[in-house]
Scaffold this active site. Structure first.
Site, PDB file in Angstrom:
ATOM      1  N   HIS A 249      -8.118   0.215  -0.680  1.00  0.00           N
ATOM      2  CA  HIS A 249      -7.941  -0.887  -1.634  1.00  0.00           C
ATOM      3  C   HIS A 249      -9.251  -1.528  -2.078  1.00  0.00           C
ATOM      4  O   HIS A 249      -9.366  -2.748  -2.160  1.00  0.00           O
ATOM      5  CB  HIS A 249      -6.960  -1.927  -1.068  1.00  0.00           C
TER       6      HIS A 249
ATOM      7  N   SER B 201       0.831  -1.203   0.000  1.00  0.00           N
ATOM      8  CA  SER B 201       0.000   0.000   0.000  1.00  0.00           C
ATOM      9  C   SER B 201       0.870   1.259   0.000  1.00  0.00           C
ATOM     10  O   SER B 201       1.631   1.478  -0.934  1.00  0.00           O
ATOM     11  CB  SER B 201      -0.960  -0.037   1.195  1.00  0.00           C
TER      12      SER B 201
END
Length: 312
Positions: free
Chosen positions: A195, A86
């Site tokens: 996400h 991430s």
């Protein structure tokens, strides 16, 4: 034989994480560069109060990852490949030479701000342990709706999956997962639904933030955990970074890819050891270790032994 540096994502943060970095010139320079860009001392960002902000968390993770990698490099410990989880992908891109650190600081500050503004309250993420995607997807389908959105977000391991969505949806899926055989279901220290499609609008704004930013071909192997593949083309790296907040993290596949490409030492930058635990199953004949809790000379020795082909 290769050395992989890994960079953790949101949820790994701890109060004092920047203060715990090595006291050396490489770290001091990295902190000073961030201060010049931000117009404030980054050491004010790692208090428990400050870390309630997504923006502060993401900046601390970027700074910590780059600072530690630079500290190790200054002592001769260099990676052959990098992978970030991430927000960790931004630190990985800096260490790979694809993105200037100053640009990364500006971009990450904007990224955290966009995510925070999109979902200031009422959303987050949770981890489901003990179910695979095929078992979990029907449970999400029972809960998902306009008022209770929820999605699979991170494929951390074959039976460790993170979900993202509204708080009522997360609680409902967690309860259903436990009733259907999950060993554990817990909320993560992430206050936004990362996400998943809920952040597609913010990702589009992030793409605009990259306009005018120069992205280079990396000087070492850059593994994207969004694509679960090595990226070399600057335009693809730029687009991947801009979009990654709305894309699934495929960490299990990325760890396997690193192993297949020859990595035998996976060294996790601070803070924490989350990626070390997730990566270790794929490094059965190698070593997965984190910087936190280990002496600097021990880490340097591990890298040196890997260079000489003697890491078991």
């Amino acid at each position: 034989m290769s050395v992989l540096f890994t960079f953790p994502g949101q949820g790994a943060q701890t109060p004092g994480m920047l203060h715990a970095l090595p006291d050396d010139a490489a770290v001091a320079d990295t902190l000073a560069e961030a201060a010049a860009v931000l117009g404030c001392d980054p050491l004010t960002l790692d208090t428990a109060c400050a870390l309630a902000s997504t923006r502060a968390v993401q900046l601390c993770l970027l700074i910590a990852g780059v600072a530690m990698a630079r500290s190790l490099a200054a002592r001769g410990a260099l990676p052959d490949m990098v992978a970030g989880f991430s927000i960790g992908e931004y630190a990985a891109a800096v260490v790979a030479g694809a993105l200037d650190y100053g640009d990364a600081v500006r971009l990450v500050a904007r990224r955290g701000q966009l995510m925070e503004q999109a979902y200031p309250t009422g959303y987050g993420m949770a981890a489901i342990i003990g179910l695979d995607p095929a078992q979990l997807e029907p449970l999400l389908a029972r809960v998902h709706g306009a008022a209770t959105p929820v999605y699979i977000a991170n494929l951390n391991a074959p039976r460790q999956i993170a979900i993202a969505g509204s708080e009522p949806a997360l609680e409902a899926v967690m309860a259903q997962a436990l009733a259907h055989g999950a060993g554990k279901a817990k909320r993560l220290a992430v206050s936004v639904p990362s996400h998943c499609p809920l952040l597609e609008g913010a990702a589009a704004e992030m793409a605009a933030a990259f306009e005018g930013v120069f992205v280079r071909r990396p000087s070492l192997v850059y593994l994207s955990s969004s694509a679960a593949r090595a990226l070399f083309d600057p335009a693809r790296i730029r687009d991947s970074l801009a979009a990654n907040m709305a894309q699934r993290v495929q960490w299990a596949a990325t760890a396997r890819l690193a192993w297949e490409r020859g990595a035998r030492l996976a060294l996790e930058m601070p803070p924490g050891s989350v990626l070390t635990r997730l990566t270790a199953p794929d490094f059965t004949d190698g070593v997965a270790v984190c910087c936190d809790g280990n002496r600097g000379d021990s880490l340097l020795a591990l890298v040196g032994r890997e260079r000489n082909g003697s890491v078991p």
